[in-house]
Scaffold this motif. Sequence first.
Motif, PDB file in Angstrom:
ATOM      1  N   GLU A  53      -2.214 -12.686 -22.447  1.00  0.00           N
ATOM      2  CA  GLU A  53      -1.480 -12.203 -21.284  1.00  0.00           C
ATOM      3  C   GLU A  53      -0.038 -11.932 -21.691  1.00  0.00           C
ATOM      4  O   GLU A  53       0.609 -12.753 -22.340  1.00  0.00           O
ATOM      5  CB  GLU A  53      -1.520 -13.236 -20.160  1.00  0.00           C
ATOM      6  N   ASP A  54       0.458 -10.775 -21.291  1.00  0.00           N
ATOM      7  CA  ASP A  54       1.841 -10.390 -21.562  1.00  0.00           C
ATOM      8  C   ASP A  54       2.762 -11.289 -20.741  1.00  0.00           C
ATOM      9  O   ASP A  54       2.672 -11.328 -19.524  1.00  0.00           O
ATOM     10  CB  ASP A  54       2.026  -8.921 -21.177  1.00  0.00           C
ATOM     11  N   ASP A  55       3.665 -11.999 -21.405  1.00  0.00           N
ATOM     12  CA  ASP A  55       4.526 -12.953 -20.697  1.00  0.00           C
ATOM     13  C   ASP A  55       5.659 -12.272 -19.928  1.00  0.00           C
ATOM     14  O   ASP A  55       6.352 -12.922 -19.157  1.00  0.00           O
ATOM     15  CB  ASP A  55       5.085 -14.012 -21.652  1.00  0.00           C
ATOM     16  N   VAL A  56       5.854 -10.974 -20.123  1.00  0.00           N
ATOM     17  CA  VAL A  56       6.901 -10.256 -19.395  1.00  0.00           C
ATOM     18  C   VAL A  56       6.305  -9.475 -18.228  1.00  0.00           C
ATOM     19  O   VAL A  56       6.745  -9.592 -17.094  1.00  0.00           O
ATOM     20  CB  VAL A  56       7.666  -9.296 -20.348  1.00  0.00           C
ATOM     21  N   ASN A  57       5.283  -8.699 -18.506  1.00  0.00           N
ATOM     22  CA  ASN A  57       4.711  -7.818 -17.490  1.00  0.00           C
ATOM     23  C   ASN A  57       3.458  -8.369 -16.819  1.00  0.00           C
ATOM     24  O   ASN A  57       2.994  -7.815 -15.845  1.00  0.00           O
ATOM     25  CB  ASN A  57       4.390  -6.455 -18.107  1.00  0.00           C
ATOM     26  N   GLY A  58       2.884  -9.424 -17.374  1.00  0.00           N
ATOM     27  CA  GLY A  58       1.694 -10.015 -16.767  1.00  0.00           C
ATOM     28  C   GLY A  58       0.396  -9.289 -17.065  1.00  0.00           C
ATOM     29  O   GLY A  58      -0.652  -9.703 -16.606  1.00  0.00           O
ATOM     30  N   GLY A  59       0.458  -8.203 -17.825  1.00  0.00           N
ATOM     31  CA  GLY A  59      -0.757  -7.486 -18.173  1.00  0.00           C
ATOM     32  C   GLY A  59      -1.588  -8.275 -19.180  1.00  0.00           C
ATOM     33  O   GLY A  59      -1.093  -9.186 -19.832  1.00  0.00           O
ATOM     34  N   GLU A  74      -6.154  -2.649 -23.341  1.00  0.00           N
ATOM     35  CA  GLU A  74      -5.586  -3.198 -22.126  1.00  0.00           C
ATOM     36  C   GLU A  74      -6.706  -3.477 -21.134  1.00  0.00           C
ATOM     37  O   GLU A  74      -7.628  -2.694 -21.008  1.00  0.00           O
ATOM     38  CB  GLU A  74      -4.562  -2.229 -21.545  1.00  0.00           C
TER      39      GLU A  74
END
Length: 75
Positions: A53-59, A74
Amino acid sequence: MAKNLTIQNEPVYNEQMEALEPTTPAHADYFNERYAQLLNNGKANRRDAKIFEDDVNGGKMRLGMENGHLYYEEL
């Protein structure tokens, strides 16, 4: 010839497993059900361990290697 257990294509990890009791019949069907669940859990773990999980964008993305090439997708 021995028959292989069937493993799901997209298994869901499941921590719930009925405990065997001294009164549980010692039949292969009871053991095979548990072995299949353990194999499905292992397959789900291998698949899910590649998801980040992307820790900045949540993706979310899946990382892996196929034919010697790294890839990501993705989700």
